[in-house]
Write an enzyme that holds these catalytic residues in place. Structure first.
Site, PDB file in Angstrom:
ATOM      1  N   ASN A  51       0.590   0.440   6.128  1.00 65.04           N
ATOM      2  CA  ASN A  51       1.115  -0.373   5.038  1.00 65.04           C
ATOM      3  C   ASN A  51       1.869  -1.519   5.692  1.00 65.04           C
ATOM      4  O   ASN A  51       2.687  -1.283   6.579  1.00 65.04           O
ATOM      5  CB  ASN A  51       2.058   0.492   4.187  1.00 65.04           C
ATOM      6  CG  ASN A  51       2.876  -0.326   3.218  1.00 65.04           C
ATOM      7  OD1 ASN A  51       2.407  -1.346   2.719  1.00 65.04           O
ATOM      8  ND2 ASN A  51       4.090   0.107   2.953  1.00 65.04           N
ATOM      9  N   GLY A  52       1.559  -2.751   5.305  1.00 65.62           N
ATOM     10  CA  GLY A  52       2.256  -3.900   5.900  1.00 65.62           C
ATOM     11  C   GLY A  52       1.258  -4.948   6.354  1.00 65.62           C
ATOM     12  O   GLY A  52       0.082  -4.915   5.980  1.00 65.62           O
ATOM     13  N   LYS A  57       9.250 -14.348 -22.750  1.00 67.86           N
ATOM     14  CA  LYS A  57       9.843 -13.102 -22.227  1.00 67.86           C
ATOM     15  C   LYS A  57      10.583 -12.393 -23.343  1.00 67.86           C
ATOM     16  O   LYS A  57      10.438 -11.194 -23.529  1.00 67.86           O
ATOM     17  CB  LYS A  57      10.838 -13.387 -21.086  1.00 67.86           C
ATOM     18  CG  LYS A  57      10.305 -13.685 -19.730  1.00 67.86           C
ATOM     19  CD  LYS A  57       9.668 -12.558 -18.988  1.00 67.86           C
ATOM     20  CE  LYS A  57       8.222 -12.403 -19.356  1.00 67.86           C
ATOM     21  NZ  LYS A  57       7.261 -13.259 -18.723  1.00 67.86           N
ATOM     22  N   GLU A 106       8.241 -11.037 -26.165  1.00 65.65           N
ATOM     23  CA  GLU A 106       7.323 -10.027 -25.646  1.00 65.65           C
ATOM     24  C   GLU A 106       7.958  -8.632 -25.562  1.00 65.65           C
ATOM     25  O   GLU A 106       7.324  -7.646 -25.909  1.00 65.65           O
ATOM     26  CB  GLU A 106       6.910 -10.499 -24.244  1.00 65.65           C
ATOM     27  CG  GLU A 106       5.845  -9.704 -23.550  1.00 65.65           C
ATOM     28  CD  GLU A 106       5.457 -10.343 -22.216  1.00 65.65           C
ATOM     29  OE1 GLU A 106       6.234 -11.138 -21.650  1.00 65.65           O
ATOM     30  OE2 GLU A 106       4.361 -10.020 -21.732  1.00 65.65           O
ATOM     31  N   LYS A 141      -1.296  -5.181 -19.514  1.00 65.32           N
ATOM     32  CA  LYS A 141      -0.958  -5.977 -18.330  1.00 65.32           C
ATOM     33  C   LYS A 141      -2.059  -6.970 -18.001  1.00 65.32           C
ATOM     34  O   LYS A 141      -1.812  -8.113 -17.657  1.00 65.32           O
ATOM     35  CB  LYS A 141      -0.719  -5.024 -17.141  1.00 65.32           C
ATOM     36  CG  LYS A 141      -0.333  -5.734 -15.843  1.00 65.32           C
ATOM     37  CD  LYS A 141       1.080  -6.284 -15.921  1.00 65.32           C
ATOM     38  CE  LYS A 141       1.465  -7.102 -14.726  1.00 65.32           C
ATOM     39  NZ  LYS A 141       2.555  -8.052 -15.032  1.00 65.32           N
ATOM     40  N   HIS A 148      11.532 -32.962 -36.175  1.00 65.79           N
ATOM     41  CA  HIS A 148      10.275 -33.257 -36.872  1.00 65.79           C
ATOM     42  C   HIS A 148       9.832 -32.058 -37.710  1.00 65.79           C
ATOM     43  O   HIS A 148       8.644 -31.915 -38.006  1.00 65.79           O
ATOM     44  CB  HIS A 148       9.193 -33.667 -35.862  1.00 65.79           C
ATOM     45  CG  HIS A 148       9.537 -34.933 -35.153  1.00 65.79           C
ATOM     46  ND1 HIS A 148       9.496 -36.165 -35.772  1.00 65.79           N
ATOM     47  CD2 HIS A 148      10.000 -35.156 -33.905  1.00 65.79           C
ATOM     48  CE1 HIS A 148       9.902 -37.089 -34.925  1.00 65.79           C
ATOM     49  NE2 HIS A 148      10.215 -36.503 -33.775  1.00 65.79           N
ATOM     50  N   CYS A 168       0.857  -1.182   0.000  1.00 64.87           N
ATOM     51  CA  CYS A 168       0.000   0.000   0.000  1.00 64.87           C
ATOM     52  C   CYS A 168       0.894   1.234   0.000  1.00 64.87           C
ATOM     53  O   CYS A 168       2.106   1.121   0.131  1.00 64.87           O
ATOM     54  CB  CYS A 168      -0.866   0.038   1.246  1.00 64.87           C
ATOM     55  SG  CYS A 168      -1.805  -1.478   1.485  1.00 64.87           S
ATOM     56  N   GLU A 211       8.721 -20.127 -21.072  1.00 66.21           N
ATOM     57  CA  GLU A 211       8.717 -18.826 -20.407  1.00 66.21           C
ATOM     58  C   GLU A 211       9.858 -17.931 -20.910  1.00 66.21           C
ATOM     59  O   GLU A 211       9.663 -16.743 -21.166  1.00 66.21           O
ATOM     60  CB  GLU A 211       8.790 -19.018 -18.884  1.00 66.21           C
ATOM     61  CG  GLU A 211       8.759 -17.756 -18.065  1.00 66.21           C
ATOM     62  CD  GLU A 211       7.538 -16.867 -18.283  1.00 66.21           C
ATOM     63  OE1 GLU A 211       6.587 -17.295 -18.961  1.00 66.21           O
ATOM     64  OE2 GLU A 211       7.552 -15.720 -17.800  1.00 66.21           O
ATOM     65  N   TRP A 252      -3.604  -1.807  -1.467  1.00 61.96           N
ATOM     66  CA  TRP A 252      -3.438  -3.032  -2.260  1.00 61.96           C
ATOM     67  C   TRP A 252      -3.825  -4.126  -1.280  1.00 61.96           C
ATOM     68  O   TRP A 252      -3.084  -4.446  -0.360  1.00 61.96           O
ATOM     69  CB  TRP A 252      -1.979  -3.153  -2.717  1.00 61.96           C
ATOM     70  CG  TRP A 252      -1.614  -4.511  -3.222  1.00 61.96           C
ATOM     71  CD1 TRP A 252      -1.051  -5.541  -2.514  1.00 61.96           C
ATOM     72  CD2 TRP A 252      -1.778  -5.008  -4.548  1.00 61.96           C
ATOM     73  NE1 TRP A 252      -0.852  -6.621  -3.314  1.00 61.96           N
ATOM     74  CE2 TRP A 252      -1.281  -6.335  -4.553  1.00 61.96           C
ATOM     75  CE3 TRP A 252      -2.290  -4.464  -5.718  1.00 61.96           C
ATOM     76  CZ2 TRP A 252      -1.295  -7.123  -5.714  1.00 61.96           C
ATOM     77  CZ3 TRP A 252      -2.296  -5.255  -6.865  1.00 61.96           C
ATOM     78  CH2 TRP A 252      -1.800  -6.555  -6.842  1.00 61.96           C
ATOM     79  N   ARG A 307       2.432   1.396  -6.254  1.00 63.11           N
ATOM     80  CA  ARG A 307       2.494   0.388  -5.195  1.00 63.11           C
ATOM     81  C   ARG A 307       1.240  -0.474  -5.169  1.00 63.11           C
ATOM     82  O   ARG A 307       1.101  -1.366  -4.331  1.00 63.11           O
ATOM     83  CB  ARG A 307       2.677   1.074  -3.838  1.00 63.11           C
ATOM     84  CG  ARG A 307       3.959   1.876  -3.730  1.00 63.11           C
ATOM     85  CD  ARG A 307       4.030   2.633  -2.445  1.00 63.11           C
ATOM     86  NE  ARG A 307       4.177   1.771  -1.304  1.00 63.11           N
ATOM     87  CZ  ARG A 307       5.320   1.290  -0.849  1.00 63.11           C
ATOM     88  NH1 ARG A 307       6.435   1.585  -1.480  1.00 63.11           N
ATOM     89  NH2 ARG A 307       5.362   0.519   0.200  1.00 63.11           N
TER      90      ARG A 307
HETATM   91  O1  M6R Z   1      -2.992 -11.910 -15.132  1.00 62.40           O
HETATM   92  P1  M6R Z   1      -2.715 -13.268 -15.732  1.00 62.40           P
HETATM   93  O2  M6R Z   1      -1.676 -14.025 -14.974  1.00 62.40           O
HETATM   94  O3  M6R Z   1      -3.979 -14.070 -15.895  1.00 62.40           O
HETATM   95  O4  M6R Z   1      -2.162 -12.976 -17.173  1.00 62.40           O
HETATM   96  C1  M6R Z   1      -1.891 -14.016 -18.051  1.00 62.40           C
HETATM   97  C2  M6R Z   1      -1.030 -13.560 -19.203  1.00 62.40           C
HETATM   98  O5  M6R Z   1      -1.670 -12.539 -19.914  1.00 62.40           O
HETATM   99  C3  M6R Z   1       0.336 -13.049 -18.727  1.00 62.40           C
HETATM  100  O6  M6R Z   1       1.022 -14.032 -18.023  1.00 62.40           O
HETATM  101  C4  M6R Z   1       1.199 -12.626 -19.926  1.00 62.40           C
HETATM  102  O7  M6R Z   1       1.517 -13.733 -20.689  1.00 62.40           O
HETATM  103  C5  M6R Z   1       2.430 -11.896 -19.424  1.00 62.40           C
HETATM  104  N1  M6R Z   1       2.425 -10.548 -19.890  1.00 62.40           N
HETATM  105  C6  M6R Z   1       3.708 -12.513 -19.867  1.00 62.40           C
HETATM  106  O8  M6R Z   1       4.800 -11.796 -19.399  1.00 62.40           O
END
Ligand code: M6R
Length: 607
Positions: free
Chosen positions: A101-102, A487, A490, A602, A506, A2, A483, A75, A27
């Protein structure tokens, strides 16, 4: 996480509190509130949602009069995001208010104690309990300093707490332990905040509050006291850096900051679920009877959360010997999947709002499955709709590319698997004890990888011009590749693929040409040799080969990265870190907007 702020001076407090809070929204925010002292009256205004909702409700702070106030962006940790649970919290008569906060770890015991003494509670928060502890001791001693020092002695956990007493209209009291708090002063004003950017528009003269130090703020004056109520001298610092940099804690990007937060996030999440050396899921409410009865597990998620599911599948099937299906939520929802009421459905989501994951959850619920959500955001839709919730303790994640939330989700998967193994007796007590010990060692090992990040930065600078990158591995290593590859693509916009190493020949191997970068992940002892041969095959066709392994065996590679040895079940927690760093540095080198990559959001709340 928070954000708290405070102001006392000649100007109207509320507009300043709102402005300062806006600098702390990074935050996390699901609700916000201010309390302003006007003469002897305290006026509290709160709103659910973003800070803009509070600003609207108060006309930018203009309709809350008074020159002394405290504010908060929340939060949620205890209790869903709601106006009732939002801060500031108050005592019965509204004469004492506090923002916090905490986490007060022993708030349940303290709440019962206060209840026995006749206190009642209107919210689910630990902060209301904290406020009423202060109230109790204030009534007893009639002195804010004594009330707060007794508060310190009674509570366990972490806090940054700011309190106002209506009969001390020209003062704000504050204290902190293991949560940040700074104080700013000018000639005629004093400020407090969780972080420097909140007050940089007003002053650059700052005190850093030490653990268990109590502060009394007056107009243009801050007095510091120890637990015994003795005055202590503090050094004032002059802030020379700019606000934007400060919000990122000195890191150039949120992503790098969040990568560095992983040791803490892992340890925070572990601390919630390991008690006395055993996995304890009482917070989740998953009983042994339930764990014993499931005939299988279906996991659905998107993006990185799906990749966590892939790791979980390997770990669960091997350790618990229970059938596990991992599904892309976006596919699952339209496939008319066969489900069975005796299965457990697990949905994984950082935001708890991803549309496809939510739809998959609803589908599983309508098919009569028990549902469990692994979620980071408290009170999110998925958390509310699932039968049970396991909250990861990653705190707010700002960078679109997930790092610390992914790491926290992995921990959630491991603790679930270990608990299943214990209850279903698929692993011996000794084996489980050693696995729990391995988990507890992860934060330190992740930190040791971060300490050597320069080698990844050098590697990234030599590879930033690549057009195609392949990540290959088997089993958990394949999950890590998924993953690592996501990354990279992305945030760097480089084309990249994760391939199960055995699948290369294959079809995909035809894409390998001179200079293609192939990164082999080789942590799983049973398949290292196989993947190493696949790497050889790509090298023969001109690839640049890099490897990521525990370094215990000889493996061909132009560049070799090693991570500390860990039980192979948990390799993803370590191996992902160099890959996150690789993607990060490549993105920086290519001049991309690391935290907000093009075309991405996000939280994906649409299909
Ligand atoms: O909020 P979520 O974990 O459900 O989101 C899922 C994906 O959209 C998320 O993991 C996305 O792939 C990330 N931006 C990857 O870094």
């Amino acid at each position: 996480m928070c954000g708290i702020v405070g102001y006392i001076g000649e100007k109207q407090a509320a507009p300043i509190l709102l402005e300062s809070l806006s600098k702390l929204e990074y935050r996390g925010y699901d609700s916000a509130g201010v309390a302003v002292l006007d003469g002897g009256d305290i006026n509290i205004v709160k709103a659910k949602g973003k800070l803009s909702c509070l600003a609207e409700k108060t006309d930018g702070g203009k309709n809350v009069a008074g020159t002394c106030g405290i504010g908060h962006t929340r939060w949620a940790t205890h209790g869903e995001p709601s106006e009732l649970n939002a801060h500031p919290h108050r005592n019965e008569g509204g004469t004492i208010v506090a923002v916090h906060n905490g986490i007060i770890e022993n708030y349940i015991q303290q709440k019962s104690k206060l209840t026995r003494l006749g206190y009642t509670f209107y919210s689910d928060t630990d902060t209301e309990v904290a406020t009423k502890i202060v109230d109790y001791y204030y009534k007893k001693y009639g002195d804010p300093l004594k009330a707060i020092s007794n508060f310190i002695l009674k509570v366990r956990g972490s806090y940054a707490l700011a309190v106002m007493f209506s009969d001390h209209p020209d003062e704000i009291y504050a204290v902190r332990k293991d949560n940040p708090m700074i104080i700013g002063v000018t000639e005629s004003e004093s400020f407090l905040a969780s972080d420097v950017p909140a007050i940089l528009n007003y002053t650059r003269k700052v005190y850093y509050v030490g653990n268990e130090e109590i502060v009394c703020l007056k107009k243009g004056q801050a007095d510091f006291f120890n637990l015994d109520g003795e005055k202590i001298q503090k050094q004032i610092s002059n802030i020379t850096w700019d606000a934007e940099k400060a919000e990122k804690g000195g890191y150039p990007h949120f992503m790098l900051k969040e990568i560095h937060e992983q040791p803490k996030v892992i340890s925070d999440t572990l601390n919630c679920f390991i008690k006395n050396g055993e996995i304890n899921l009482s917070e989740v409410g998953l009983t042994n009877k339930e764990i014993k009865k499931y005939s299988g597990i279906v996991i659905a998620a998107c993006g990185s959360a799906y990749h966590v599911g892939v790791v979980m599948q390997y770990v669960f099937e091997s350790l618990v010997r229970i059938p596990v299906r991992v599904e892309l939520a976006s596919e699952f929802r339209y496939r008319n999947p066969v489900m069975n009421k005796s299965q457990l459905f697990i949905v994984i989501s950082q935001s708890g709002e991803t549309a496809d994951s939510l739809a998959a959850l609803r589908l599983a619920k309508s098919a009569g499955l028990s549902t469990l959500a692994i979620v980071n955001v408290l009170g999110s839709t998925i958390a509310r709709e699932a039968n049970k919730v396991l909250y990861t303790k990653a705190g707010p994640e700002i960078s679109v590319a997930t790092t610390k939330a992914y790491s926290a989700q992995l921990i959630a998967g491991y603790v679930l698997a270990l608990r299943f193994a214990r209850v279903r007796k698929t692993a011996s007590k000794e084996e489980l004890k050693s696995l729990v010990a391995e988990l507890s060692g992860l934060p330190e090992k992740v930190q040791s990888i971060l300490d050597k990040k320069n080698s990844m930065q050098r590697f990234a600078s030599s590879m930033a011009g690549k057009k195609d990158v392949f990540f290959i591995g088997r089993g958990v290593d394949y999950a890590i590749c998924l993953e690592g590859s996501l990354k990279l693509k992305e945030i760097s916009y480089i084309h990249s693929e994760a391939y199960a190493a055995g699948e290369l020949k294959h079809g995909t191997i035809s894409l390998i040409e001179d200079g293609t970068l192939v990164i082999g992940v080789l942590t799983q002892p049973d398949t290292i040799e196989k993947t190493a041969s696949n790497l050889e095959e790509t090298k023969t066709r001109g690839a640049n080969v890099a490897t990521l392994s525990f370094g215990s065996r000889k493996i061909t590679g132009d560049v070799k990265f090693t991570i500390p040895q860990v039980n192979p079940y948990f390799a993803a927690s370590l191996a992902v870190v160099p890959l996150q760093l690789f993607a990060y540095y490549v993105s920086v080198l290519r001049g991309n907007d690391v935290d907000k990559p093009r075309n991405l959001a996000k939280s994906v709340t649409v299909e």
